[in-house]
Motif scaffolding. Structure first.
Motif, short mmCIF file in Angstrom:
data_model
loop_
_atom_site.label_atom_id
_atom_site.label_comp_id
_atom_site.label_asym_id
_atom_site.label_seq_id
_atom_site.Cartn_x
_atom_site.Cartn_y
_atom_site.Cartn_z
N ARG A 1 -7.50 -0.44 6.19
CA ARG A 1 -6.48 0.48 5.70
C ARG A 1 -5.15 -0.25 5.51
N SER A 2 -4.81 -1.10 6.48
CA SER A 2 -3.56 -1.87 6.36
C SER A 2 -3.63 -2.83 5.18
N LEU A 3 -4.79 -3.44 4.98
CA LEU A 3 -4.94 -4.33 3.82
C LEU A 3 -4.82 -3.54 2.53
N PHE A 4 -5.47 -2.37 2.50
CA PHE A 4 -5.50 -1.54 1.30
C PHE A 4 -4.09 -1.18 0.84
N PHE A 5 -3.26 -0.76 1.81
CA PHE A 5 -1.90 -0.34 1.44
C PHE A 5 -0.91 -1.51 1.52
N GLY A 6 -1.39 -2.67 2.00
CA GLY A 6 -0.50 -3.81 2.14
C GLY A 6 -0.90 -4.96 1.25
#
Ligand code: HEC
Ligand code: HEC
Length: 470
Positions: free
Chosen positions: A335-340
């Motif tokens: 999730r952090s990768l997806f939005f980051g």
């Protein structure tokens, strides 16, 4: 909040302030540790912070919009932890699109020393699409974020699943009724709607395949091959424009197109089609609409059915609502990768995971001209609408031409910088994700598989059961 959470928040805010100051926001994204991911879950709520507001996410930031009948449109910006930010550095505008095609643009102004921005228009009524465009400082863009608004909104009794916009876009002249939904459902599954009686809408939009189908390119009657990969019908109610190239503006207008498409259901004569449907459904159509069988009434019934195919309340949605156990730590890192770092969230914007816009990813070597075929704008050659990623786990293969077989391969495609094309979207670049990070992103995409609203009633008993969790 315990002391540790407070400290964490303060440190996080300081880090963010510093990175904003130095303009290094983009470069600074890093993968969260397990501990951080847990903390993150604690703070991050995707719910509106103000009664009546609606939230959409861009990168790590949230925009919340609240629009009122008197023409006051309020906007709040909050960070990943839902702390409201000082919007002093925001410059941007609101675009109001009316159903008759009229648009107005109004700049957002800051109200003295309050954390809210206001755009004031004349009084509003009926239904509109509201789009927010702007920049916070010089490095945080909010591009074309779309919100549907119905000032007369009667809440649908359907029970919109968690995580989806509770205001379901619906034309004023086609309100949902049980009669229409059931009629639309029976039409959707009936091969009588094709010229040779062999193909129904559900042939290519299969409930057991996330309302899409396993073929790369759809086949219609007599094995005729179409042009593109079938899109899912799930959550199509929320799109501003339909099809991969956005050529249709509403479910009502779309619904009868496949019937007269040579490669799909292959009817040539409208009169012949109406006669066929009337012989079986005439009395039910009369009952539901008080009008005789016609393209309009058939289309309206099918659209009502499609509008009820809503899938939400995914593990991701439960996580966003504060259930920290709802998704795995791998999915939280994803999730952090997806939005980051991976920038997926700049086009796949929640809640629908689409920005309703068209982008060129260099898929299929430019054979299909995509959006250009609709607008004639050379810049849009090979651009396709950002599809929702909800339930993507169910709808393989992927992309407009069905050229990618699995979700993992889609992520690998992005990791390599997508396909070569002179018009490739500027956001796209090689991501340098490790194998583990690719697995994390995959786990996140898997957490987007939803649960259907009132699912059983919507699928006739004699077709294969759709997915159902719980
Ligand atoms: C032969 C296969 C086939 C049949 C039959 C078919 N469709 Fe489709 N459908 C597709 C394909 C392929 C697309 C994507 C086409 C494109 O974007 O150009 C699509 C797209 C759609 C979309 C747009 C979804 C979105 O996200 O924009 C809707 C809605 C839809 N179909 C509804 C229907 C209905 C209603 C019927 C029956 C009247 C039907 N389809 C029959 C293959 C089919
Ligand atoms: C520049 C906007 C943009 C970015 C950034 C982006 N996507 Fe997409 N995505 C699209 C578009 C447009 C398509 C359809 C492209 C086509 O078919 O030509 C798509 C297609 C997909 C599909 C296939 C869905 C289907 O139903 O066929 C998946 C899965 C996907 N993207 C996941 C991701 C992930 C994961 C990331 C981050 C690594 C990402 N996207 C980043 C715009 C974007």
């Amino acid at each position: 909040m315990n002391l540790r959470s407070v400290l964490f928040t303060i440190i996080w805010l300081l880090t963010m302030l510093l990175s904003l100051q130095s303009g290094a926001w983009k470069a600074k994204q890093k993968i969260v540790s397990e501990e951080e991911a847990k903390q993150n879950a604690n703070y991050h709520m995707h719910r509106p912070l103000h009664a009546g507001g609606k939230v959409s996410m861009a990168g790590q930031f949230h925009l919340e919009l609240l629009s009122q009948k008197d023409g006051t449109h309020l906007l709040w910006i909050s960070n990943a932890f839902r702390q409201e930010m000082d919007p002093a550095g925001f410059s941007g505008k609101l675009t109001i699109e009316h159903p008759d095609g009229k648009t107005e643009e109004i700049p957002f102004k800051r109200v003295t020393r309050k954390k809210v921005l206001v755009a004031k228009s004349g009084p509003q009524s009926g239904q509109v699409w509201l789009t927010v465009d702007g920049m916070l400082g010089s490095s945080i863009p909010f591009r074309k974020m779309k919100f549907f608004w119905d000032y007369e909104a009667k809440m649908v009794e359907l029970g919109i699943p968690n995580g989806l916009d509770p205001m379901l876009p619906m034309p004023i002249d086609n309100p949902l009724t049980v009669q229409k939904i059931e009629l639309g459902r029976d039409l959707f599954f009936d091969p009588l709607l094709s010229a040779d009686g062999t193909v129904s809408c559900a042939t290519c939009h299969r409930p057991d395949h996330g309302f899409a189908e396993p073929l790369s390119i759809s086949k219609g009657i007599a094995g005729r091959t179409g042009r593109r990969n079938a899109l899912t019908i799930l959550n199509t109610a929320y799109y501003h424009s339909l099809f991969w190239d956005g050529r249709s503006a509403s479910l009502e207008r779309q619904a009868v197109r496949p019937i007269f498409d040579h490669a799909e259901m292959g009817f040539k004569e409208e009169a012949e089609f109406i006669k066929r449907v009337d012989s079986k459904y005439g009395s039910r159509i009369k009952e539901a609409f008080g009008k005789p069988t016609a393209l309009r009434t058939i289309a309206k019934a099918i659209a009502c059915y499609e509008r009820t195919l809503l899938s939400g309340d995914s593990d991701f949605d439960r996580f966003e609502r504060g259930d920290r156990e709802a998704i795995s730590l791998a999915a939280q890192r994803g999730r952090s990768l997806f939005f980051g770092k991976a920038r997926c969230g700049s086009c796949h914007i929640p809640p629908l995971f689409s920005d309703h816009e068209f982008h060129n990813l260099g898929v299929g070597g430019g054979k299909d001209l995509g959006r250009f075929g609709v607008t004639g704008d050379p810049k849009e050659k090979g651009a396709f609408r950002t599809p929702s990623l909800r339930d993507a786990t169910l709808t393989a293969p992927y992309m407009h031409d069905g050229s990618i077989a699995t979700l993992r391969e889609v992520i690998e495609f992005y990791n390599a910088g997508a396909g070569p094309n002179p018009l490739l979207d500027q956001v796209i670049h090689p991501l340098n994700l490790s194998d583990d990070q690719i697995d994390d992103l995959l786990a996140f995409l898997q957490s987007l598989e939803g649960r259907l609203a009132d699912f059983k009633k919507l699928i006739p008993d004699d077709t294969s059961n759709g997915k159902e969790k719980e």
